[in-house]
Motif scaffolding. Structure first.
Motif, PDB file in Angstrom:
ATOM      1  N   UNK A  94       0.517  -3.578  -5.796  1.00 54.02           N
ATOM      2  CA  UNK A  94      -0.401  -3.976  -4.741  1.00 54.02           C
ATOM      3  C   UNK A  94      -0.175  -5.425  -4.328  1.00 54.02           C
ATOM      4  N   UNK A  95       0.101  -6.279  -5.313  1.00 55.66           N
ATOM      5  CA  UNK A  95       0.343  -7.684  -4.998  1.00 55.66           C
ATOM      6  C   UNK A  95       1.568  -7.811  -4.101  1.00 55.66           C
ATOM      7  N   UNK A  96       2.655  -7.081  -4.457  1.00 54.47           N
ATOM      8  CA  UNK A  96       3.843  -7.106  -3.607  1.00 54.47           C
ATOM      9  C   UNK A  96       3.563  -6.485  -2.241  1.00 54.47           C
ATOM     10  N   UNK A  97       2.749  -5.459  -2.259  1.00 58.11           N
ATOM     11  CA  UNK A  97       2.434  -4.754  -1.013  1.00 58.11           C
ATOM     12  C   UNK A  97       1.666  -5.640  -0.049  1.00 58.11           C
ATOM     13  N   UNK A  98       0.802  -6.476  -0.607  1.00 55.17           N
ATOM     14  CA  UNK A  98      -0.026  -7.318   0.251  1.00 55.17           C
ATOM     15  C   UNK A  98       0.826  -8.209   1.159  1.00 55.17           C
ATOM     16  N   UNK A  99       1.974  -8.684   0.602  1.00 52.80           N
ATOM     17  CA  UNK A  99       2.862  -9.537   1.399  1.00 52.80           C
ATOM     18  C   UNK A  99       3.395  -8.795   2.617  1.00 52.80           C
ATOM     19  N   UNK A 100       3.689  -7.515   2.408  1.00 57.32           N
ATOM     20  CA  UNK A 100       4.286  -6.730   3.502  1.00 57.32           C
ATOM     21  C   UNK A 100       3.234  -6.200   4.479  1.00 57.32           C
ATOM     22  N   UNK A 101       1.944  -6.267   4.118  1.00 56.50           N
ATOM     23  CA  UNK A 101       0.893  -5.658   4.920  1.00 56.50           C
ATOM     24  C   UNK A 101       0.753  -6.322   6.292  1.00 56.50           C
ATOM     25  N   UNK A 102       1.399  -7.509   6.422  1.00 59.50           N
ATOM     26  CA  UNK A 102       1.369  -8.202   7.705  1.00 59.50           C
ATOM     27  C   UNK A 102       1.786  -7.324   8.862  1.00 59.50           C
ATOM     28  N   UNK A 103       2.726  -6.410   8.609  1.00 53.81           N
ATOM     29  CA  UNK A 103       3.209  -5.527   9.665  1.00 53.81           C
ATOM     30  C   UNK A 103       2.107  -4.593  10.166  1.00 53.81           C
ATOM     31  N   UNK A 104       1.053  -4.434   9.344  1.00 51.39           N
ATOM     32  CA  UNK A 104       0.007  -3.478   9.681  1.00 51.39           C
ATOM     33  C   UNK A 104      -1.180  -4.152  10.360  1.00 51.39           C
ATOM     34  N   UNK A 105      -1.225  -5.483  10.301  1.00 55.17           N
ATOM     35  CA  UNK A 105      -2.399  -6.216  10.745  1.00 55.17           C
ATOM     36  C   UNK A 105      -2.742  -5.982  12.207  1.00 55.17           C
ATOM     37  N   UNK A 106      -1.692  -5.844  13.028  1.00 56.90           N
ATOM     38  CA  UNK A 106      -1.924  -5.718  14.469  1.00 56.90           C
ATOM     39  C   UNK A 106      -2.910  -4.592  14.769  1.00 56.90           C
ATOM     40  N   UNK A 107      -2.785  -3.529  14.056  1.00 52.51           N
ATOM     41  CA  UNK A 107      -3.689  -2.402  14.313  1.00 52.51           C
ATOM     42  C   UNK A 107      -4.865  -2.366  13.340  1.00 52.51           C
ATOM     43  N   UNK A 108      -4.555  -2.449  12.056  1.00 50.84           N
ATOM     44  CA  UNK A 108      -5.611  -2.236  11.068  1.00 50.84           C
ATOM     45  C   UNK A 108      -6.406  -3.499  10.762  1.00 50.84           C
ATOM     46  N   UNK A 109      -5.908  -4.637  11.217  1.00 59.25           N
ATOM     47  CA  UNK A 109      -6.641  -5.878  11.041  1.00 59.25           C
ATOM     48  C   UNK A 109      -6.593  -6.388   9.613  1.00 59.25           C
ATOM     49  N   UNK A 110      -7.015  -7.620   9.470  1.00 61.35           N
ATOM     50  CA  UNK A 110      -7.046  -8.194   8.134  1.00 61.35           C
ATOM     51  C   UNK A 110      -8.095  -7.465   7.315  1.00 61.35           C
ATOM     52  N   UNK A 111      -7.745  -7.153   6.060  1.00 63.32           N
ATOM     53  CA  UNK A 111      -8.682  -6.404   5.221  1.00 63.32           C
ATOM     54  C   UNK A 111      -8.698  -4.935   5.564  1.00 63.32           C
ATOM     55  N   UNK A 112      -7.856  -4.499   6.540  1.00 61.93           N
ATOM     56  CA  UNK A 112      -7.718  -3.077   6.867  1.00 61.93           C
ATOM     57  C   UNK A 112      -8.987  -2.474   7.425  1.00 61.93           C
ATOM     58  N   UNK A 113      -9.751  -3.249   8.180  1.00 54.92           N
ATOM     59  CA  UNK A 113     -11.017  -2.740   8.696  1.00 54.92           C
ATOM     60  C   UNK A 113     -10.825  -1.789   9.881  1.00 54.92           C
ATOM     61  N   UNK A 114      -9.606  -1.704  10.391  1.00 54.90           N
ATOM     62  CA  UNK A 114      -9.346  -0.774  11.489  1.00 54.90           C
ATOM     63  C   UNK A 114      -9.760  -1.334  12.832  1.00 54.90           C
ATOM     64  N   UNK A 115      -9.467  -0.591  13.902  1.00 60.35           N
ATOM     65  CA  UNK A 115      -9.801  -1.044  15.243  1.00 60.35           C
ATOM     66  C   UNK A 115     -10.116   0.170  16.111  1.00 60.35           C
ATOM     67  N   UNK A 116     -11.413   0.380  16.401  1.00 61.19           N
ATOM     68  CA  UNK A 116     -11.789   1.561  17.191  1.00 61.19           C
ATOM     69  C   UNK A 116     -11.153   1.576  18.575  1.00 61.19           C
ATOM     70  N   UNK A 117     -10.819   0.427  19.120  1.00 60.86           N
ATOM     71  CA  UNK A 117     -10.219   0.396  20.451  1.00 60.86           C
ATOM     72  C   UNK A 117      -8.862   1.087  20.444  1.00 60.86           C
ATOM     73  N   UNK A 118      -8.176   1.028  19.310  1.00 60.19           N
ATOM     74  CA  UNK A 118      -6.856   1.646  19.211  1.00 60.19           C
ATOM     75  C   UNK A 118      -6.916   2.978  18.471  1.00 60.19           C
ATOM     76  N   UNK A 119      -8.035   3.248  17.889  1.00 58.48           N
ATOM     77  CA  UNK A 119      -8.135   4.446  17.060  1.00 58.48           C
ATOM     78  C   UNK A 119      -7.521   4.224  15.695  1.00 58.48           C
TER      79      UNK A 119
END
Lengths: 461, 320
Positions: free
Chosen positions: B222-247
């Protein structure tokens, strides 16, 4: 050698008008009794009320048949099949015993023809007067009589058509629509159709229906045997026929060849030629001949109900009666009794509640919190009673099987309700694959009102 | 679209049908009278047909009105073929089609039930949701059109969202739900395997995602994964809260559309996911969707209508 002359024969011929002569006697009175019984039942039944609705109503639009306290749904179609089977067996039994008694006394075609003939006689007079009237050239008197007859026929026919539709649309409502002439299109169609059918069949077609249109006339012979009661002319006693001579002996035969039996016949046959398929067993010729026998001082029964065997073997009436209970009749009666009992039993045990269980096809079974397995079903609950009920849903058949949704559901009177339920079991409670379960529905206010349906619960592998 | 691609078959049907109809007429006419040679004894009482050496058929003519009925059926057949489709591709004088009849029936139903739906259409969705009759209508609509994917109980299936919880991919306000039903939605998670690097990176990110929702995960991965999670931020946001505008789904709860195991999450990241909610505006019309949206909203927001009981403990059931 003369060359044979070719001759043209027509395969279709114009109908010859039959003017049945009025008869009186035991069988004519019996027929009138049946006219009254059947028509009182037909015209009065739709007016009977029950629980604030028509007692007998076949509501095709809502697909519900109301029969006094009973409401039949399309799912109860089996009862209609049972009714038809019972009617058919009654007909077979009656025919095996006494030939075409149904045709001669109770068939609507006979009954309505009898009514229409009565009107005809009242307006146009007796047989000879009717024949004379038809041969007359057109005149105001003839036109008046004919119009009066057709108007009277039309009135009876219209009332019959109206009553018929009254079995399918509440007749009191229909009566209101008559007053304002606001029938719906289908009500118009059926009132007019049934009226025209009555008028045409009983007024114009008459014996043509029995001879050419009725399928029953065609297969009745398969139910006849040598012991079936038929209307027969006792040829041994009657022949040689001829006028009665002064000394009362004539040619030796009882038949005086007065042709009354032919004149009264509604299908226009001569019974003295033997049994013919046109004979509807109405016994008008029996009445007519008995009258003649009385007048000529001879014994009655030259034309009578008898059987083929009785004619050949000179059986006494007691012997004929004893032969009635032959195996064929016993089998018909036994089967008929059995079906009637089964139908009556099924009707009394019938629950006015139906249940279909439809498993959701979208998922085989899903895993939910705590590792439980959940299946989703849709209950199609049909409350076929005329009262609303609250039903309790219970499930069984698997260990730890439980229902998650509310277990009580209210269904309005004669309503169908779709109700989704979720069932759960603990992980490992059933075998992987399908497990047989039962879903029971019972009315909270009346526990005797319950149904059980089987279903399957799927545990994913 | 033409029923026949080749004109020949069109005419084949026309000729065959008309020949059949006229053939019946010719047969009837030719058989109404027959010429017979008189037999030796001068009898003409039979039709002249003889079987099995001596069986003859008496000439008892059928009634003439019956023959006329036969002719009338022929006239009826020709009139029918003139008015209605039946002769090849000829459409018939009345232009009747089954689809037009269906549309007529729809129009009739709309005229009958339209006022009811129009009444609800004027009301606010939350008001409609509180109406018991609208709820019953909505339930029936749902069971007919939505239950195939979302289940009869609206709890969804793998890939099809649960509509009874408070978790919404595109937002759960009544108007958003109506919008979703009317115009449909497309949820697209692109395949991220290559963008993240290799299988190892995907595995690490998956474990990080598991930690977001508080699920059991390998802490080191998970620690290693957190570094790579940047690629996901655009949609899922920081903390992975998601974005209803994008679904984009909220990854920080335990509600999973395709499943919450490490394996499933890895598959989702590697291959991506595409989900489609079809639009229903053309099919159902706005008035029905209005009632349906109110019903769907009520599934997760109304306490009195969503009478969910707590499951009975397994032991208690076993004793019954």
């Amino acid at each position: 050698m003369n060359q044979p002359q070719p001759q043209v024969i027509k395969m279709y011929a114009a109908r010859e008008e039959i003017y049945p002569r009025e008869t009186d006697g035991r069988y004519a009175r019996l027929r009138w009794l049946f006219v009254w019984l059947t028509q009182l039942a037909f015209y009065c039944t739709p007016w009977l009320q029950w629980n604030g609705r028509q007692a007998l109503l076949f509501d095709l639009g809502a697909r519900k048949f109301y029969i006094v306290g009973l409401v039949l749904w399309p799912q109860d179609f089996i009862y209609l099949a049972a009714l038809l089977i019972i009617s058919a067996y009654l007909l077979f039994l009656a025919t095996a015993v006494a030939g075409r008694v149904w045709c001669g006394f109770a068939c609507p075609q006979t009954v309505y023809t009898e009514i229409f003939l009565w009107i005809e006689r009242k307006i146009e007079g007796k047989r000879s007067a009717r024949i004379a009237l038809d041969r007359q050239p057109a005149s105001l008197r003839k036109f008046g009589k004919k119009s009066a007859k057709h108007l009277a026929w039309g009135a009876v026919a219209l009332w019959t058509g109206f009553t018929f539709v009254g079995y399918f649309t509440p007749i009191t409502q229909l009566m209101g629509e008559v007053a304002t002439l606001t029938f719906g299109p289908w009500e118009w169609f059926w009132v007019v159709f049934y009226s025209v059918a009555t008028y045409g069949n009983a007024g114009w077609l008459r014996e043509q229906v029995c001879k050419y249109m009725c399928p029953y006339a065609r297969f009745q012979s398969s139910m006849f045997d040598r012991d079936t009661l038929i209307i027969t002319y006792d040829a041994k006693r009657g022949e040689p026929r001829g006028p009665l001579s002064k000394n009362g002996n004539g040619n030796g035969g009882s038949c005086i060849d007065c042709s009354l039996c032919v004149q009264v016949c509604p299908t226009g046959i001569d019974i003295r030629k033997g049994l013919q398929y046109e004979c509807i067993g109405c016994a008008a010729c029996v009445d007519a001949c008995n009258g003649v026998m009385d007048k000529t001082g001879q014994a009655r029964g030259l034309i009578r109900y008898s059987t083929e065997r009785a004619m050949e073997d000179h059986l006494t009436p007691t012997a004929i009666r004893r032969r009635t209970l032959r195996p064929r009749v016993k089998i018909y009666s036994a089967v008929l009794g059995l079906i009637m009992l089964a139908t009556a039993g099924a009707l009394t045990l019938r629950t006015p509640l139906k249940l279909d269980v439809i498993r959701d096809r979208g998922s085989m079974g899903r895993e939910v919190e705590d590792g439980m397995i959940e299946n989703v079903y849709r209950l199609q609950i049909m409350n076929t009673a005329e009262q609303a009920h609250v039903y309790k849903i219970a499930v069984s058949g698997m260990p730890t099987l439980a229902q998650v949704t509310a277990d009580q559901v209210m269904v309005e009177a004669t309503e169908t309700k779709g109700y989704p339920i979720r069932l759960r079991t603990a992980h490992g409670a059933g075998k992987p694959g399908s497990n047989k379960i039962d879903i029971t529905l019972s009315a909270v206010d009346d526990p005797s009102l319950h149904v059980k349906e089987s279903a399957v619960f799927i545990v994913p592998r | 679209m033409a029923d026949f691609t080749n004109g020949f078959w069109d005419w084949y049907i026309v000729v065959l049908t008309l020949l059949g109809v006229f053939g019946c007429g010719v047969l009837l006419y030719s058989q109404a009278k027959v010429k017979l040679a008189k037999t030796a004894d001068g009898q003409t009482g039979t039709t002249g047909h003889v079987w099995d050496e001596d069986l003859t058929e008496l000439n008892t003519p059928m009634p003439r009105w019956w023959m006329w009925l036969f002719y009338i059926t022929i006239v009826f057949a020709l009139a029918y073929l003139f008015l209605y489709p039946g002769l090849g591709t000829y459409a018939g004088k009345l232009g009747w089609t089954s689809s037009a009849e269906y549309k007529g029936e729809l129009k009739q139903a709309d005229a009958e039930f339209g006022p009811l739906f129009a009444k609800y259409q004027k009301q606010d969705l939350k008001t409609v949701a509180a109406d018991p009759q609208a709820h019953a209508i909505g339930e029936r609509l749902f069971l007919t059109y939505c239950a195939q994917c979302h289940g009869s109980d609206a709890r969804g299936n793998k890939g099809f969202p649960n509509l009874t919880d408070n978790d919404w991919l595109f937002g759960g306000t009544p108007d958003t739900i109506k919008e979703t039903i009317l115009h449909g939605r497309v949820g697209a998670m692109p395949p991220m395997g290559a963008a993240l690097g290799g299988d190892k990176d995907v595995e690490n990110v998956a474990h990080y995602v598991l930690t977001l929702s508080g699920s059991t995960a390998d802490p080191i991965k998970a620690v290693f994964g957190k570094e790579k999670f940047g690629a996901c931020l655009a949609c899922h946001g920081a903390g992975g809260k998601g974005n209803p505008a994008l679904g984009a789904p909220n990854l920080s709860d335990k509600i999973w559309l395709f499943g919450g195991s490490a394996e499933t999450i890895k598959e989702t990241i590697t291959k991506g996911r595409t989900t489609t909610m079809p639009p229903f505006d053309d099919f159902l019309g706005e008035a029905k969707v209005h009632v349906l949206a109110a019903y769907v909203w009520s599934l997760s927001n109304s306490t009195n209508m969503n009478d969910v009981r707590q499951p009975v403990p397994a032991e208690a059931v076993a004793e019954q």
